[in-house]
Design an enzyme around this catalytic site. Structure first.
Site, PDB file in Angstrom:
ATOM      1  CD  GLN A  43      -2.738   1.842   1.036  1.00 47.54           C
ATOM      2  OE1 GLN A  43      -2.532   2.180   0.059  1.00 47.54           O
ATOM      3  NE2 GLN A  43      -3.775   2.259   0.872  1.00 47.54           N
ATOM      4  NE  ARG A  45      -3.846   7.602   1.375  1.00 45.23           N
ATOM      5  CZ  ARG A  45      -5.665   7.127   1.009  1.00 45.23           C
ATOM      6  NH1 ARG A  45      -5.846   6.466   1.794  1.00 45.23           N
ATOM      7  NH2 ARG A  45      -5.762   8.305   0.317  1.00 45.23           N
ATOM      8  CB  SER A  59     -20.920   7.773   6.718  1.00 46.94           C
ATOM      9  OG  SER A  59     -21.507   7.744   4.978  1.00 46.94           O
ATOM     10  CD  GLN A  67     -16.365   3.040  -4.544  1.00 52.06           C
ATOM     11  OE1 GLN A  67     -16.227   4.183  -4.150  1.00 52.06           O
ATOM     12  NE2 GLN A  67     -15.603   2.627  -5.759  1.00 52.06           N
ATOM     13  CD  GLU A  85      -5.072  -0.053   4.320  1.00 55.25           C
ATOM     14  OE1 GLU A  85      -4.549   0.073   4.992  1.00 55.25           O
ATOM     15  OE2 GLU A  85      -4.395  -0.392   3.531  1.00 55.25           O
ATOM     16  NE  ARG A  86      -9.840   7.874   3.810  1.00 53.98           N
ATOM     17  CZ  ARG A  86     -11.251   7.789   3.372  1.00 53.98           C
ATOM     18  NH1 ARG A  86     -12.012   7.256   2.467  1.00 53.98           N
ATOM     19  NH2 ARG A  86     -11.630   8.990   4.388  1.00 53.98           N
ATOM     20  NE  ARG A  87     -14.128   2.354  -0.364  1.00 56.50           N
ATOM     21  CZ  ARG A  87     -13.792   1.576  -1.404  1.00 56.50           C
ATOM     22  NH1 ARG A  87     -14.168   1.025  -2.092  1.00 56.50           N
ATOM     23  NH2 ARG A  87     -13.270   1.872  -2.458  1.00 56.50           N
ATOM     24  NE  ARG A 122     -12.005   4.518  -5.966  1.00 54.84           N
ATOM     25  CZ  ARG A 122     -12.405   4.623  -6.474  1.00 54.84           C
ATOM     26  NH1 ARG A 122     -13.660   5.343  -6.027  1.00 54.84           N
ATOM     27  NH2 ARG A 122     -12.966   4.028  -7.340  1.00 54.84           N
TER      28      ARG A 122
END
Length: 288
Positions: A43, A45, A59, A67, A85-87, A122
Protein backbone atom coordinates in the site's frame (compact mmCIF):
# COMPACT_ATOMS: atom_id res chain seq x y z
CA UNK A 1 -3.62 20.27 -1.35
CA UNK A 2 -5.60 18.31 -3.93
CA UNK A 3 -3.74 15.74 -5.98
CA UNK A 4 -4.37 15.21 -9.68
CA UNK A 5 -5.45 11.82 -11.00
CA UNK A 6 -3.10 9.62 -12.95
CA UNK A 7 -4.07 10.20 -16.58
CA UNK A 8 -5.87 7.19 -18.00
CA UNK A 9 -6.27 5.57 -14.59
CA UNK A 10 -6.86 1.84 -14.17
CA UNK A 11 -7.45 1.36 -17.89
CA UNK A 12 -3.74 2.05 -18.35
CA UNK A 13 -2.94 -1.08 -16.38
CA UNK A 14 -4.91 -3.50 -18.56
CA UNK A 15 -4.21 -1.86 -21.90
CA UNK A 16 -6.64 -1.99 -24.80
CA UNK A 17 -7.79 -5.62 -24.56
CA UNK A 18 -11.40 -6.41 -25.57
CA UNK A 19 -13.94 -5.57 -22.92
CA UNK A 20 -14.73 -9.20 -22.05
CA UNK A 21 -11.05 -9.84 -21.28
CA UNK A 22 -10.88 -6.77 -19.04
CA UNK A 23 -13.96 -7.84 -17.09
CA UNK A 24 -12.73 -11.35 -16.35
CA UNK A 25 -10.61 -10.32 -13.34
CA UNK A 26 -13.65 -8.66 -11.71
CA UNK A 27 -16.35 -11.23 -12.51
CA UNK A 28 -16.89 -12.32 -8.91
CA UNK A 29 -18.51 -10.36 -6.11
CA UNK A 30 -19.00 -11.63 -2.57
CA UNK A 31 -19.66 -10.69 1.04
CA UNK A 32 -16.38 -11.37 2.86
CA UNK A 33 -15.70 -11.55 6.59
CA UNK A 34 -13.68 -8.54 7.68
CA UNK A 35 -11.39 -10.88 9.62
CA UNK A 36 -10.40 -12.54 6.33
CA UNK A 37 -9.39 -9.25 4.69
CA UNK A 38 -5.83 -7.98 5.11
CA UNK A 39 -4.23 -4.71 4.02
CA UNK A 40 -1.95 -4.61 1.02
CA UNK A 41 1.68 -4.76 2.24
CA UNK A 42 2.62 -2.63 -0.78
CA UNK A 43 0.00 0.00 0.00
CA UNK A 44 1.57 3.32 -1.05
CA UNK A 45 -0.31 5.31 1.55
CA UNK A 46 1.39 5.36 4.93
CA UNK A 47 -0.84 7.85 6.77
CA UNK A 48 -4.59 7.85 7.38
CA UNK A 49 -6.56 10.80 8.73
CA UNK A 50 -8.06 9.56 12.01
CA UNK A 51 -10.83 12.16 12.06
CA UNK A 52 -11.81 11.34 8.46
CA UNK A 53 -11.90 7.63 9.35
CA UNK A 54 -14.24 8.35 12.29
CA UNK A 55 -16.54 10.35 10.01
CA UNK A 56 -16.57 7.54 7.44
CA UNK A 57 -17.33 5.03 10.20
CA UNK A 58 -20.33 7.14 11.30
CA UNK A 59 -21.57 7.20 7.70
CA UNK A 60 -21.18 3.42 7.41
CA UNK A 61 -23.17 2.90 10.62
CA UNK A 62 -26.04 4.89 9.13
CA UNK A 63 -25.92 3.90 5.45
CA UNK A 64 -23.75 0.81 5.27
CA UNK A 65 -20.90 0.35 2.79
CA UNK A 66 -22.11 1.85 -0.46
CA UNK A 67 -19.08 0.99 -2.60
CA UNK A 68 -17.53 -2.48 -2.34
CA UNK A 69 -13.83 -2.87 -1.72
CA UNK A 70 -11.67 -4.61 -4.32
CA UNK A 71 -9.54 -7.55 -3.22
CA UNK A 72 -7.28 -10.33 -4.46
CA UNK A 73 -7.66 -13.88 -3.14
CA UNK A 74 -4.46 -15.35 -1.62
CA UNK A 75 -3.38 -18.97 -1.45
CA UNK A 76 -3.99 -18.99 2.30
CA UNK A 77 -7.68 -18.17 1.98
CA UNK A 78 -7.26 -14.50 2.91
CA UNK A 79 -8.01 -11.49 0.71
CA UNK A 80 -5.53 -8.67 0.06
CA UNK A 81 -7.02 -5.22 -0.42
CA UNK A 82 -6.40 -3.67 -3.82
CA UNK A 83 -8.59 -0.64 -3.21
CA UNK A 84 -10.74 0.45 -0.31
CA UNK A 85 -8.47 0.22 2.75
CA UNK A 86 -10.10 3.35 4.22
CA UNK A 87 -13.51 1.67 3.92
CA UNK A 88 -12.12 -1.50 5.51
CA UNK A 89 -10.61 0.44 8.43
CA UNK A 90 -13.78 2.50 8.91
CA UNK A 91 -15.97 -0.63 8.73
CA UNK A 92 -13.95 -2.13 11.58
CA UNK A 93 -14.59 1.00 13.65
CA UNK A 94 -18.28 0.69 12.82
CA UNK A 95 -18.18 -2.93 14.14
CA UNK A 96 -19.19 -4.50 10.84
CA UNK A 97 -18.48 -8.22 10.51
CA UNK A 98 -18.34 -8.42 6.72
CA UNK A 99 -17.83 -6.26 3.63
CA UNK A 100 -19.08 -6.44 0.04
CA UNK A 101 -16.09 -6.98 -2.22
CA UNK A 102 -15.09 -7.44 -5.84
CA UNK A 103 -12.62 -10.31 -6.16
CA UNK A 104 -10.04 -9.79 -8.88
CA UNK A 105 -7.37 -12.09 -10.24
CA UNK A 106 -4.25 -10.03 -10.83
CA UNK A 107 -0.52 -10.68 -10.69
CA UNK A 108 1.74 -8.90 -8.21
CA UNK A 109 2.89 -6.28 -10.74
CA UNK A 110 -0.64 -5.19 -11.54
CA UNK A 111 -1.61 -5.42 -7.85
CA UNK A 112 1.05 -2.82 -7.02
CA UNK A 113 0.07 -0.61 -9.95
CA UNK A 114 -3.65 -0.78 -9.18
CA UNK A 115 -3.08 0.14 -5.53
CA UNK A 116 -0.92 3.11 -6.54
CA UNK A 117 -3.30 4.42 -9.21
CA UNK A 118 -6.43 3.92 -7.10
CA UNK A 119 -4.97 5.77 -4.14
CA UNK A 120 -3.80 8.73 -6.17
CA UNK A 121 -7.13 9.07 -7.95
CA UNK A 122 -9.36 8.68 -4.92
CA UNK A 123 -7.49 10.33 -2.05
CA UNK A 124 -4.71 12.75 -1.25
CA UNK A 125 -1.49 10.79 -1.30
CA UNK A 126 1.39 13.14 -0.70
CA UNK A 127 4.08 13.42 -3.34
CA UNK A 128 6.60 11.35 -1.35
CA UNK A 129 4.15 8.46 -1.01
CA UNK A 130 3.55 8.61 -4.77
CA UNK A 131 7.29 8.64 -5.45
CA UNK A 132 7.90 5.69 -3.09
CA UNK A 133 5.08 3.74 -4.74
CA UNK A 134 6.57 4.36 -8.17
CA UNK A 135 10.05 3.38 -7.01
CA UNK A 136 8.67 0.19 -5.52
CA UNK A 137 7.05 -0.72 -8.84
CA UNK A 138 10.37 -0.13 -10.61
CA UNK A 139 12.35 -2.19 -8.09
CA UNK A 140 9.99 -5.11 -7.53
CA UNK A 141 8.52 -5.41 -11.03
CA UNK A 142 11.75 -4.53 -12.85
CA UNK A 143 10.14 -1.72 -14.83
CA UNK A 144 11.88 1.04 -16.73
CA UNK A 145 10.62 4.58 -16.29
CA UNK A 146 9.03 4.34 -19.75
CA UNK A 147 7.21 1.14 -18.80
CA UNK A 148 6.11 2.68 -15.49
CA UNK A 149 4.74 5.77 -17.22
CA UNK A 150 2.64 3.49 -19.44
CA UNK A 151 1.55 1.41 -16.47
CA UNK A 152 0.20 4.35 -14.46
CA UNK A 153 -0.82 6.59 -17.36
CA UNK A 154 1.62 9.39 -16.56
CA UNK A 155 4.04 11.22 -18.81
CA UNK A 156 7.62 10.04 -18.45
CA UNK A 157 8.66 13.55 -17.38
CA UNK A 158 6.15 13.42 -14.50
CA UNK A 159 7.48 10.04 -13.39
CA UNK A 160 11.02 11.43 -13.47
CA UNK A 161 9.97 14.46 -11.40
CA UNK A 162 8.45 12.24 -8.71
CA UNK A 163 11.48 9.94 -8.57
CA UNK A 164 13.82 12.93 -8.27
CA UNK A 165 12.13 13.77 -4.97
CA UNK A 166 13.64 10.65 -3.42
CA UNK A 167 17.13 12.05 -4.04
CA UNK A 168 16.42 15.15 -1.96
CA UNK A 169 17.72 15.42 1.63
CA UNK A 170 15.54 13.76 4.26
CA UNK A 171 14.61 17.17 5.70
CA UNK A 172 13.15 18.27 2.36
CA UNK A 173 11.23 15.01 1.92
CA UNK A 174 9.79 15.32 5.44
CA UNK A 175 8.73 18.95 4.83
CA UNK A 176 6.94 17.87 1.65
CA UNK A 177 5.31 14.91 3.37
CA UNK A 178 4.03 17.12 6.20
CA UNK A 179 2.73 19.82 3.85
CA UNK A 180 5.22 22.52 4.82
CA UNK A 181 6.17 22.89 1.13
CA UNK A 182 4.47 21.89 -2.10
CA UNK A 183 5.57 19.64 -4.94
CA UNK A 184 6.48 22.81 -6.85
CA UNK A 185 8.77 23.94 -4.03
CA UNK A 186 10.41 20.53 -3.90
CA UNK A 187 11.03 20.55 -7.66
CA UNK A 188 12.65 23.98 -7.31
CA UNK A 189 14.82 22.81 -4.41
CA UNK A 190 15.90 19.77 -6.45
CA UNK A 191 17.37 22.18 -8.99
CA UNK A 192 19.59 23.89 -6.40
CA UNK A 193 23.20 22.86 -5.80
CA UNK A 194 23.24 19.99 -3.29
CA UNK A 195 25.04 22.05 -0.64
CA UNK A 196 22.38 24.79 -0.90
CA UNK A 197 19.21 22.67 -0.80
CA UNK A 198 18.67 22.82 2.96
CA UNK A 199 19.28 26.57 2.89
CA UNK A 200 16.58 26.96 0.23
CA UNK A 201 14.21 24.78 2.27
CA UNK A 202 14.68 26.95 5.37
CA UNK A 203 14.03 30.11 3.36
CA UNK A 204 10.88 28.61 1.82
CA UNK A 205 9.47 27.63 5.21
CA UNK A 206 10.54 30.64 7.28
CA UNK A 207 9.74 33.29 4.67
CA UNK A 208 6.71 31.56 3.17
CA UNK A 209 8.16 31.83 -0.34
CA UNK A 210 5.93 31.11 -3.31
CA UNK A 211 7.06 28.51 -5.84
CA UNK A 212 8.10 31.27 -8.22
CA UNK A 213 10.14 32.97 -5.49
CA UNK A 214 11.78 29.64 -4.65
CA UNK A 215 12.65 29.11 -8.31
CA UNK A 216 14.16 32.61 -8.50
CA UNK A 217 16.20 31.96 -5.35
CA UNK A 218 17.53 28.72 -6.83
CA UNK A 219 18.38 30.50 -10.09
CA UNK A 220 20.36 33.14 -8.21
CA UNK A 221 22.21 30.53 -6.16
CA UNK A 222 23.01 28.51 -9.27
CA UNK A 223 24.41 31.55 -11.07
CA UNK A 224 26.53 32.67 -8.11
CA UNK A 225 30.14 31.40 -8.21
CA UNK A 226 30.87 28.75 -5.60
CA UNK A 227 31.82 30.29 -2.25
CA UNK A 228 33.79 28.74 0.60
CA UNK A 229 31.51 26.79 2.91
CA UNK A 230 29.83 29.08 5.41
CA UNK A 231 28.93 28.04 8.94
CA UNK A 232 25.30 27.03 9.42
CA UNK A 233 23.07 29.97 10.30
CA UNK A 234 22.75 30.13 14.07
CA UNK A 235 19.36 29.69 15.69
CA UNK A 236 18.75 32.67 18.01
CA UNK A 237 16.56 32.69 21.14
CA UNK A 238 12.89 33.58 20.76
CA UNK A 239 13.55 36.92 22.52
CA UNK A 240 15.53 38.08 19.48
CA UNK A 241 12.50 37.56 17.24
CA UNK A 242 10.28 39.43 19.71
CA UNK A 243 12.69 42.36 19.71
CA UNK A 244 12.60 42.52 15.92
CA UNK A 245 8.79 42.48 15.99
CA UNK A 246 8.77 45.41 18.45
CA UNK A 247 11.22 47.43 16.35
CA UNK A 248 9.59 46.85 12.96
CA UNK A 249 6.62 49.23 13.54
CA UNK A 250 9.08 52.00 14.32
CA UNK A 251 11.39 51.55 11.36
CA UNK A 252 9.41 49.70 8.66
CA UNK A 253 12.72 48.61 7.14
CA UNK A 254 14.73 45.42 7.30
CA UNK A 255 16.07 44.74 10.78
CA UNK A 256 18.63 42.06 11.57
CA UNK A 257 20.42 40.89 14.70
CA UNK A 258 23.91 39.41 14.53
CA UNK A 259 25.44 37.71 17.56
CA UNK A 260 29.17 37.11 17.99
CA UNK A 261 30.78 34.06 19.56
CA UNK A 262 31.47 35.91 22.84
CA UNK A 263 27.76 36.68 23.32
CA UNK A 264 27.79 40.30 22.11
CA UNK A 265 26.56 41.49 18.76
CA UNK A 266 24.85 44.25 16.86
CA UNK A 267 21.39 45.28 15.68
CA UNK A 268 21.34 46.47 12.06
CA UNK A 269 18.52 48.71 10.84
CA UNK A 270 18.29 49.34 7.13
CA UNK A 271 17.20 52.67 5.64
CA UNK A 272 16.77 53.98 2.10
CA UNK A 273 17.76 57.63 2.40
CA UNK A 274 18.05 60.62 4.77
CA UNK A 275 14.28 61.01 4.82
CA UNK A 276 14.01 57.64 6.55
CA UNK A 277 16.24 58.95 9.34
CA UNK A 278 13.94 61.95 9.79
CA UNK A 279 10.94 59.63 9.96
CA UNK A 280 12.66 57.47 12.58
CA UNK A 281 13.31 60.54 14.74
CA UNK A 282 9.71 61.68 14.36
CA UNK A 283 8.34 58.30 15.42
CA UNK A 284 10.55 58.18 18.51
CA UNK A 285 9.51 61.74 19.40
CA UNK A 286 5.86 60.72 19.25
CA UNK A 287 6.50 57.80 21.61
CA UNK A 288 8.38 59.86 24.24
Amino acid sequence: MKQKGLGRGLDAIFGSDPIDVKLKPMSEMAEIDIADIIPNPTQPRTQFDEEALDELADSIRQLGVIQPVTVKRTDGGKYIIISGERRWRAAQRADLKSLPAYIREVDDENLHAMALVENIQRQDLNAIEIALGMQRLIDECHLTQDALSEKVGKKRSSVSNYLRLLKLPDEVQLALKEGLISMGHAKAIAGAPAEQQLRVLKRCVKKGLSVRQAEELVRMLSETPAQPAQPEEEEYPESYSRLVELLEPCFSQEISIKRTKNGGGRIVIGFSDDKDIERFIERFSQRS
